[in-house]
Enzyme design. Sequence first.
Site, PDB file in Angstrom:
ATOM      1  N   ASP A  14      51.914  21.197 -10.460  1.00  0.00           N
ATOM      2  CA  ASP A  14      52.260  21.073 -11.942  1.00  0.00           C
ATOM      3  C   ASP A  14      53.202  19.882 -12.199  1.00  0.00           C
ATOM      4  O   ASP A  14      54.206  19.813 -12.673  1.00  0.00           O
ATOM      5  CB  ASP A  14      53.140  22.467 -12.307  1.00  0.00           C
ATOM      6  CG  ASP A  14      52.406  23.604 -11.894  1.00  0.00           C
ATOM      7  OD1 ASP A  14      51.194  23.764 -12.555  1.00  0.00           O
ATOM      8  OD2 ASP A  14      53.011  24.775 -11.487  1.00  0.00           O
ATOM      9  N   GLU A 174      46.974  26.589 -21.188  1.00  0.00           N
ATOM     10  CA  GLU A 174      48.371  26.349 -20.525  1.00  0.00           C
ATOM     11  C   GLU A 174      48.601  24.869 -20.390  1.00  0.00           C
ATOM     12  O   GLU A 174      47.732  23.992 -20.772  1.00  0.00           O
ATOM     13  CB  GLU A 174      48.806  26.961 -19.340  1.00  0.00           C
ATOM     14  CG  GLU A 174      47.456  26.936 -18.088  1.00  0.00           C
ATOM     15  CD  GLU A 174      47.523  27.915 -17.121  1.00  0.00           C
ATOM     16  OE1 GLU A 174      48.368  28.959 -17.198  1.00  0.00           O
ATOM     17  OE2 GLU A 174      47.123  27.679 -15.862  1.00  0.00           O
TER      18      GLU A 174
HETATM   19  C1  6LW Z   1      51.657  27.184 -14.032  1.00  0.00           C
HETATM   20  C2  6LW Z   1      50.480  27.082 -14.988  1.00  0.00           C
HETATM   21  C3  6LW Z   1      49.406  26.864 -13.885  1.00  0.00           C
HETATM   22  O1  6LW Z   1      52.753  27.626 -14.782  1.00  0.00           O
HETATM   23  O2  6LW Z   1      49.958  27.348 -12.797  1.00  0.00           O
HETATM   24  O3  6LW Z   1      47.955  25.247 -12.967  1.00  0.00           O
HETATM   25  C4  6LW Z   1      51.195  28.076 -13.080  1.00  0.00           C
HETATM   26  N1  6LW Z   1      48.640  25.838 -13.714  1.00  0.00           N
HETATM   27  O4  6LW Z   1      50.423  25.969 -15.680  1.00  0.00           O
HETATM   28  C5  6LW Z   1      51.947  28.062 -11.837  1.00  0.00           C
HETATM   29  O5  6LW Z   1      52.002  26.911 -11.247  1.00  0.00           O
END
Ligand code: 6LW
Length: 489
Positions: A14, A174
């Site tokens: 991330d 996300e």
């Molecule tokens: C993070 C989300 C994700 O918050 O995994 O790869 C979660 N994406 O964006 C935890 O790393």
Amino acid sequence: MRYKNPVIKGFYPDPSVCSAGGKYYLVTSSFQYFCGVPLFESSDLVNWRQIGHVLTRESQLPLGGAASSGGIFAPTIRYNDGTFYMVTTNTTTGKNFYVTTDDIYGEWSEPTEVAQDGIDPSLFFEDGRAYFMSNGTDDFGDSGITQCEIDIATGRKLSPSKTIWHGSGGRFLESPHLYRIGGWYYLMAAEGGTEYGHMVTCARSREIFGEYEGCPFNPVLTNRNLGGFSIQGVGHGDLIRKPDTGEWFIVHLGFRQAGDWEPYHHLGRETFLTPVRFREDGWFTAGRDGTVVSEFEAEGDFTQDTALAASLGSDEWVYLRNPDMTNYSLSAERYVLRGTDVTLDEKASPTFIAIRQRDFCGSLDVAVSSDGAEAGVSVYMDEHHRYDLAIRPGVDGYEAILRLTIGSSQYIRNTANLTGTKAKLRVGFGNYSYTFTVTDGGTVHDFGTMETRYLSSEVAGGFTGVVFGLYAIGEGSRGEFTDFSLDYE
Ligand code: 6LW
């Protein structure tokens, strides 16, 4: 010059990046580990040096009872008007918050909370105003990428939270980040989940609260259709421009399978760097035809330092949850660990100090001596997936053991009696197996091998990668570690 991916190897997922004063700064997630949010510095986006952690105090990072892969999720780092901001979610307390500093080498502030839900918070600054976004639910009950204006001094919302984009149709929308480029607001996000279907998508709008129009060729970056290929799961990125060359890049996560045709990974998600090219119509493409490969070209005259030096006392060592520092006496020569009754099986803070496994092949050596403790090294994915090589008091003097924990199955596979209270431990590692050796004076005990597969994310679940933890167990006991080396081939 050509550079190799990943640019930060090992469990550093991330990534988020900003620039300030001619340097770049990058942060990654840290979950149940303390200190939290590793902080890196670079002058070329390719070579990164860890300069510390952002969350260094329990008041900023309460991790009591945090599950493995709980705690701190994806952070965002931004620089505005002389101040650095790092915003993230502590999933164990359920709070979104940011901390600030004017000195990147110094301490960060106490947290300021923002009352908007969701994970992966991000900040955007413009004309003296600050905007906060996450993958949350808005004030009207809609969910997606949700944004509000905040008072940056207090974290108080100045506008309702509004969902500004629903993504391009992938699951788990996300990782929102907002940029203002050439008259457009660009919203970059991740979809598909942080596994094999992961991707980077984007949208743009003339107004900050929308309407956002999805890029006609989303996803702009994904390896989801590349088979028989080591680099998988690429997504969750942040866009950055190099002012000296005008080049654009995405820093993003991805993982390396144990082999091209071995669909599992145990090193966690790592940080990659992929070139971006803006087209005449204002949209951008990334990587090689929208995919990430192991080498790309960047302008400039610099070399890539691929050494993964590690030693006692360096900035990379971390604890589980909130450590009791009176149990640790640490120097560059020796770690003295005071054991407690907390074992590695527990969701607590055993006396345990760990460093990430950053590449597939190499070896770890350490000399250990015990004063009543079980003292050793754990190849640790989480409390239910780990291989512990240790010495401890036995029935007749001290003994060395190899304990294997895979899910709810745990057993001690190897034991050997020792002539004294110390030994040399060696963990060798390759793509597919770990090799365990205990040396007692002139006697070498070969404890055999164990698969990397059972410590992989595909087996263990969660969001972390393997770390090597030096530990001591036993109330009133001590373990002492010297002659540590961690070498990569
Ligand atoms: C993070 C989300 C994700 O918050 O995994 O790869 C979660 N994406 O964006 C935890 O790393």
